[in-house]
Design an enzyme around this catalytic site. Structure first.
Site, mmCIF file in Angstrom:
data_model
loop_
_atom_site.group_PDB
_atom_site.id
_atom_site.type_symbol
_atom_site.label_atom_id
_atom_site.label_comp_id
_atom_site.label_asym_id
_atom_site.label_seq_id
_atom_site.Cartn_x
_atom_site.Cartn_y
_atom_site.Cartn_z
ATOM 1 N N MET A 28 12.744 -8.559 15.879
ATOM 2 C CA MET A 28 12.263 -7.725 14.771
ATOM 3 C C MET A 28 13.463 -7.221 13.990
ATOM 4 O O MET A 28 13.921 -6.089 14.180
ATOM 5 C CB MET A 28 11.420 -6.582 15.313
ATOM 6 N N LEU A 29 13.974 -8.093 13.128
ATOM 7 C CA LEU A 29 15.173 -7.775 12.355
ATOM 8 C C LEU A 29 14.930 -8.111 10.893
ATOM 9 O O LEU A 29 14.287 -9.118 10.574
ATOM 10 C CB LEU A 29 16.366 -8.590 12.871
ATOM 11 N N ALA A 30 15.505 -7.281 10.021
ATOM 12 C CA ALA A 30 15.279 -7.458 8.585
ATOM 13 C C ALA A 30 15.796 -8.813 8.106
ATOM 14 O O ALA A 30 15.135 -9.495 7.316
ATOM 15 C CB ALA A 30 15.974 -6.331 7.824
ATOM 16 N N LYS B 239 0.819 -1.222 0.000
ATOM 17 C CA LYS B 239 0.000 0.000 0.000
ATOM 18 C C LYS B 239 0.848 1.264 0.000
ATOM 19 O O LYS B 239 0.353 2.339 -0.347
ATOM 20 C CB LYS B 239 -0.948 -0.003 1.196
ATOM 21 N N HIS C 122 46.994 -10.256 9.006
ATOM 22 C CA HIS C 122 47.534 -9.192 9.848
ATOM 23 C C HIS C 122 47.879 -7.988 8.989
ATOM 24 O O HIS C 122 48.458 -8.158 7.913
ATOM 25 C CB HIS C 122 48.807 -9.684 10.547
ATOM 26 N N THR D 3 9.177 -1.142 5.857
ATOM 27 C CA THR D 3 9.759 -0.283 6.888
ATOM 28 C C THR D 3 11.266 -0.164 6.661
ATOM 29 O O THR D 3 11.843 0.924 6.706
ATOM 30 C CB THR D 3 9.513 -0.919 8.273
ATOM 31 N N CYS D 4 11.885 -1.295 6.438
ATOM 32 C CA CYS D 4 13.348 -1.363 6.380
ATOM 33 C C CYS D 4 13.930 -0.395 5.353
ATOM 34 O O CYS D 4 14.785 0.429 5.671
ATOM 35 C CB CYS D 4 13.749 -2.801 6.068
ATOM 36 N N ASP E 187 8.260 -9.370 11.042
ATOM 37 C CA ASP E 187 7.940 -8.653 12.291
ATOM 38 C C ASP E 187 6.540 -8.965 12.812
ATOM 39 O O ASP E 187 6.264 -8.765 13.997
ATOM 40 C CB ASP E 187 8.016 -7.129 12.065
#
Ligand code: FAD
Ligand code: NAD
Length: 463
Positions: A316-318, A35, A442, A42-43, A310
């Site tokens: 609640m993680l992508a 929509k 290193h 959201t992400c 979610d």
């Protein structure tokens, strides 16, 4: 009669769009309902991506203003062009959301534009047209939890969405909630010049994170200028034309106080978003926190309706949402899709970063599992010294008897990238000794991970 789909995914966030792509790859005819005017949820629109764009820009600004002279680089007249910084953020977001649109075209996924409502199993209404499908996937995500008495207007009292859009740096930013959003967005505006105060209900920051790491992180943030008011409860907010007055009191009781703020960010968590989805009408069960209840294969109680991301239980993680999207698509294709919830990294993208995977010390104690700890500070890592980034340490937890890796917690430069090595090792059931015996180049920050793995057996070399 509209087209018949194999899968209709409702929501195009990282859970939904990834599920749609994987299902299309596996030969299914897929549609995704969104929509919002752009894809990515959201992400991509108001979460991970815009916040990381502003974190990057504000870090460059802060470093230029404060750290370059240590390197012998003198820059005069540093000024902030916040409009340009916000425009750049917009460009980063647009590149990502357009990227998802391109992936939809490439994978022949139909974007059904509008709000989706489930009218029955196998039927989704979008803007008055009912589309038919064998399977429905709910991937409608989450939104901010409101705080009674603190009315959000997204101008002076904001959620993360408003905090990403501010058009001037607030003099005093008060953040309610010392979680990931509060500390990341507090870092953005603090670096750009705001005074930042964080009010937290609990007696610690970042609940759920290893306590030793959280305490160390709080000290580092305090050095950067953050003020913390822990064990404090906000009781109300009133606005006038100059700002906001927040009233608060100690959680355990005591004198109330008032704090003046130019902007207040409410960041007390997020909750499952299922508004106007028709769940009650079709009988999809939700839990006491409004999350869609699923079984281990993401199936709801209504045959043919699944849920991921979610909107269901879990962090609640992508990347958790994405992995669930892939696993579900594979299960729908008759494959063995699976998510290992024991190995989901979590990262706070501040400076330094905070990264965790697997068990915390507190979790192991509560479960009665005996463990060894290996720790190594970045002050003893040559590359971190060369970078001037010695805050923090690596902490590895391994089973006392078998040496199997149980968890790792890193606070330090690029911790989010470093934790991937431990996540990989954990997926392969590795021991701390396995990590310690791998040749690490290193001078790299990753040598601190190797040294912490050596330290599990008390044989770190460089400390
Ligand atoms: P969402 O991304 O919320 O997407 C759901 C989509 O569904 C939305 O676009 C919504 O418009 C649409 N939708 C809802 N209902 C309907 C309907 N009825 N019809 C049509 N469309 C509908 N996570 C990380 O892992 N790393 C980070 O760095 C990170 N940073 C964040 C920063 C902020 C400020 C915020 C708020 C969150 C952040 N997150 C981060 C969390 C991450 O954004 C979410 O875990 C992730 O977006 C969840 O994906 P999802 O697909 O479940 O839902
Ligand atoms: P959170 O759950 O991380 O933190 C909320 C904080 O608010 C907690 O410390 C909690 O104790 C506190 N709190 C709750 N009620 C309160 C009250 N009345 N007064 C004062 N403090 C109160 O939630 P968030 O920071 O809003 O983030 C929401 C979700 O978004 C999280 O689940 C997070 O995983 C996700 N997110 C992830 C990232 C990332 O991965 N880097 C970034 C941003 C958001």
């Amino acid at each position: 009669m509209s087209e018949q789909f194999d899968v209709i995914v409702i929501g195009s966030g990282p859970g939904g769009y990834v599920c749609a792509i994987r299902a299309a790859q596996l030969g299914m005819k897929v549609a995704c309902v969104e929509k919002r005017a752009t894809l990515g949820g959201t992400c991509l629109n108001i979460g991970c991506i815009p916040s990381k764009a502003l974190l990057q820009s504000s870090e460059v600004f802060h470093e230029t203003a404060h750290s370059l002279k240590d390197h012998g680089i003198l820059v005069d007249g540093i000024k902030l062009d916040l409009d340009r910084m916000q425009d750049r953020k917009g460009e980063v977001v647009a590149a990502n959301t357009k990227g998802v649109e391109f992936l939809f075209t490439k994978n022949k996924i139909t974007w059904l534009k509008g709000a989706g409502r489930i009218v029955a199993a196998g039927k989704v209404d979008v803007a008055g047209t009912v589309h038919e499908t064998k399977t429905i996937v709910i991937a409608t995500g989450s939104d901010s939890v409101p705080l009674p008495g603190v009315t959000v207007d997204e101008k002076r009292i904001v959620t993360s969405t408003g905090a990403l859009e501010l058009d001037e740096v607030p003099g005093h930013l008060v953040i309610i909630g010392a979680g990931v959003i509060g500390l990341e967005l507090g870092s953005v505006w603090g670096r750009l010049g705001a005074k930042v105060t964080v009010v937290e209900f609990l007696d610690r920051i970042l609940p759920g994170t290893d306590t030793e790491i959280a305490k160390s992180f709080q000290r580092i943030l305090a050095k950067q200028g953050f003020s913390f008011k822990l064990s404090t409860k906000v009781t109300g907010a009133t606005q006038d034309d100059k700002g906001v007055s927040l009233t608060m009191e100690p959680v355990k009781g005591g004198a109330a106080e008032t704090l003046r703020a130019d902007v207040v960010l409410v960041a007390i968590g997020r909750r499952a978003y299922t508004e106007e989805l028709g769940l009650a009408e079709v009988g999809v069960a939700t839990d006491n926190r409004g999350r869609v209840i699923t079984d281990a294969h993401f199936a709801t109680n209504v045959p043919g309706i699944y849920a991921i991301g979610d909107v269901i239980a879990g962090p609640m993680l992508a990347h958790k949402a994405e992995d669930e999207g892939v696993a579900l698509a594979e299960l729908l294709a008759g494959q063995a899709g699976h998510v290992n919830y024991g190995v989901i990294p979590g990262i706070v993208y501040t400076w330094p970063e905070v990264a965790s995977v697997g068990e915390t010390e507190e979790g192991l104690k509560a479960a009665g599992i005996a463990y060894n700890i290996g720790k190594f500070p970045f002050t003893a890592n040559g590359r971190a010294r060369a970078m001037g980034a010695t805050d923090g340490f690596v902490k590895i937890l391994a089973d006392k008897t078998t040496d199997r890796l149980l968890g790792a917690h890193i606070i330090g430069p690029d911790a989010g990238t470093l934790i991937a090595e431990i996540a990989t090792a954990m997926e392969f059931g590795a021991s701390a000794e396995d990590v310690a015996r791998i040749c690490h180049a290193h001078p790299t920050l990753s040598e601190a991970v190797k040294e912490a793995a050596l330290a599990v057996e008390g044989r770190a070399l460089h400390i």
